[in-house]
Design a protein around this motif. Structure first.
Motif, PDB file in Angstrom:
ATOM      1  N   ILE A  31      54.976  55.110  49.170  1.00 41.77           N
ATOM      2  CA  ILE A  31      56.381  54.779  49.694  1.00 41.77           C
ATOM      3  C   ILE A  31      57.058  55.329  50.656  1.00 41.77           C
ATOM      4  O   ILE A  31      57.513  54.781  52.059  1.00 41.77           O
ATOM      5  N   GLY A  32      57.256  56.588  50.454  1.00 38.38           N
ATOM      6  CA  GLY A  32      57.662  57.100  52.119  1.00 38.38           C
ATOM      7  C   GLY A  32      56.981  56.855  52.968  1.00 38.38           C
ATOM      8  O   GLY A  32      57.288  56.608  54.874  1.00 38.38           O
ATOM      9  N   ALA A  33      56.092  56.855  53.018  1.00 39.05           N
ATOM     10  CA  ALA A  33      54.800  56.955  54.285  1.00 39.05           C
ATOM     11  C   ALA A  33      55.176  55.134  55.345  1.00 39.05           C
ATOM     12  O   ALA A  33      55.325  54.861  56.000  1.00 39.05           O
ATOM     13  N   SER A  34      55.040  54.213  54.162  1.00 35.55           N
ATOM     14  CA  SER A  34      55.731  53.129  54.516  1.00 35.55           C
ATOM     15  C   SER A  34      56.437  52.755  55.212  1.00 35.55           C
ATOM     16  O   SER A  34      57.134  52.073  55.964  1.00 35.55           O
ATOM     17  N   THR A  52      62.318  52.685  58.447  1.00 36.97           N
ATOM     18  CA  THR A  52      62.006  51.120  59.031  1.00 36.97           C
ATOM     19  C   THR A  52      61.365  50.563  57.849  1.00 36.97           C
ATOM     20  O   THR A  52      60.342  51.303  57.924  1.00 36.97           O
ATOM     21  N   LEU A  53      61.201  48.922  59.078  1.00 38.11           N
ATOM     22  CA  LEU A  53      60.267  48.250  58.252  1.00 38.11           C
ATOM     23  C   LEU A  53      59.365  47.518  58.474  1.00 38.11           C
ATOM     24  O   LEU A  53      58.535  46.562  58.796  1.00 38.11           O
ATOM     25  N   ALA A  57      56.636  44.531  58.664  1.00 34.30           N
ATOM     26  CA  ALA A  57      57.009  43.583  59.673  1.00 34.30           C
ATOM     27  C   ALA A  57      55.802  42.522  60.433  1.00 34.30           C
ATOM     28  O   ALA A  57      54.906  42.206  60.704  1.00 34.30           O
ATOM     29  N   MET A  58      55.100  44.440  60.882  1.00 34.07           N
ATOM     30  CA  MET A  58      53.603  44.436  61.916  1.00 34.07           C
ATOM     31  C   MET A  58      52.721  43.912  61.112  1.00 34.07           C
ATOM     32  O   MET A  58      52.198  43.332  61.532  1.00 34.07           O
ATOM     33  N   MET A  59      52.208  44.065  59.365  1.00 28.68           N
ATOM     34  CA  MET A  59      51.450  43.436  58.957  1.00 28.68           C
ATOM     35  C   MET A  59      51.129  42.588  57.968  1.00 28.68           C
ATOM     36  O   MET A  59      51.094  41.560  58.349  1.00 28.68           O
ATOM     37  N   PHE A  60      53.097  41.650  58.187  1.00 24.60           N
ATOM     38  CA  PHE A  60      52.951  40.105  57.723  1.00 24.60           C
ATOM     39  C   PHE A  60      52.654  39.410  58.774  1.00 24.60           C
ATOM     40  O   PHE A  60      52.273  38.573  59.281  1.00 24.60           O
ATOM     41  N   VAL A 241      50.882  51.280  58.682  1.00 29.04           N
ATOM     42  CA  VAL A 241      51.157  49.482  58.484  1.00 29.04           C
ATOM     43  C   VAL A 241      49.965  49.488  56.689  1.00 29.04           C
ATOM     44  O   VAL A 241      49.800  48.591  56.259  1.00 29.04           O
ATOM     45  N   LYS A 242      48.814  50.940  57.448  1.00 25.75           N
ATOM     46  CA  LYS A 242      47.927  50.463  56.081  1.00 25.75           C
ATOM     47  C   LYS A 242      48.336  51.292  55.227  1.00 25.75           C
ATOM     48  O   LYS A 242      48.449  50.035  53.883  1.00 25.75           O
ATOM     49  N   VAL A 243      49.303  52.251  55.120  1.00 21.85           N
ATOM     50  CA  VAL A 243      49.619  52.596  53.513  1.00 21.85           C
ATOM     51  C   VAL A 243      51.378  51.231  53.573  1.00 21.85           C
ATOM     52  O   VAL A 243      51.418  51.153  52.420  1.00 21.85           O
ATOM     53  N   ALA A 244      51.850  50.704  54.215  1.00 28.94           N
ATOM     54  CA  ALA A 244      52.741  49.294  53.724  1.00 28.94           C
ATOM     55  C   ALA A 244      51.680  48.499  52.821  1.00 28.94           C
ATOM     56  O   ALA A 244      52.179  47.800  52.055  1.00 28.94           O
TER      57      ALA A 244
END
Length: 275
Positions: A31-34, A52-53, A57-60, A241-244
């Protein structure tokens, strides 16, 4: 008079705390890494200095995560519903009905629990191809509609209920399905919750089967799309991004377990094998 705490008790709690920490730390780090900038992802810190989110955002932006989320929810809900129905009906027959070969059928069902899904992967795939179900919504549900584990859980739960309850329902005019769903289900809520959670998790996390039978991106489930996103190059080698994507994938399962953990633990603690 206060009871003295023994060294054995203290040691037990210390060991249990360490064991719990080893399980929960990867989730907290994930969660922290995302939420961390790219240069902080590899530091293994639980709390990023500048949350930061941007990773989300990049994943979406790169993958249709919303549609795959809906697909996964539909597949998981339909699969779980079918498992609940088939598991409870078969479990009821094995627990409360008398017929030849009942024990043999039960042992065969238990034996199938030891077989990994990969053993039946090719026969299932050939069957789906012959039925022309590849690249359809149904192909993601049918192979998992019956669960040996669900049959086992329901059989054990029904065996713990008195036969008088079923006899009274029959006298009142209930048929067998009404007995199962209207009379017995309300008395085995912990088992219902346990089977539902495990079936939902199993269906939600399934990756191998969707990767084989679904090519249309409109039908892809979230685990399948996240897997292709992580290894297919769309993430541009950005670990954050992968972790998110992994956090978003795990979130529904964690929420479901948080709400139903009491019933889950109660059912697992009270379930035993009865002949």
């Amino acid at each position: 008079m206060k009871k003295k705490v023994s060294i054995k008790t203290i040691l037990m709690y210390v060991l249990l705390s360490l064991a719990a920490l080893t399980f929960i730390y990867p989730f907290l780090w994930m969660i922290g890494a995302s939420l961390a900038p790219l240069h902080e992802v590899g530091t293994m810190t639980l709390f990023p200095s500048h949350p930061t989110l941007s990773n989300f955002a990049m994943m979406f932006d790169k993958i249709p995560i919303g549609r795959s989320l809906i697909n996964s929810l539909l597949v998981a809900v339909f699969t779980t519903s079918l498992v609940m129905i088939t598991g409870s009906t078969v479990g009821y027959a094995l627990a409360k009905m008398q017929f030849k070969g009942r024990q043999f059928i039960f042992y065969v069902i238990v034996f199938t629990m030891s077989l990994p899904f990969q053993v039946t992967l090719i026969p299932n795939y050939i069957t789906m191809v012959n039925l022309k179900l590849v690249d359809t919504f149904i192909v993601l549900v049918i192979p998992f509609a019956v669960s040996a584990f669900a049959v086992l859980m329901f059989r054990q739960a029904f065996q713990g209920l008195p036969q008088a309850l079923i006899d009274a329902a029959r006298i009142d005019g209930c048929n067998e399905l009404e007995i199962i769903f209207r009379i017995l289900w309300p008395n085995i809520k912990p088992t219902l919750v346990t089977v539902a959670i495990l079936s939902f998790i199993g269906s939600w996390n399934e990756v191998l089967w969707p990767l084989i039978v679904v090519r249309n991106e409109q039908l892809m489930t979230m685990p399948q799309l996240v897997t292709l996103f992580a290894v297919g190059g769309r993430a541009d080698s950005q670990l954050g991004v992968k972790v998110a994507a992994a956090v978003l994938l795990a979130l529904p399962v964690m929420i479901a377990f948080m709400f139903f953990q009491k019933h889950f633990i109660q059912s697992m603690a009270s379930t035993g094998l009865k002949d």
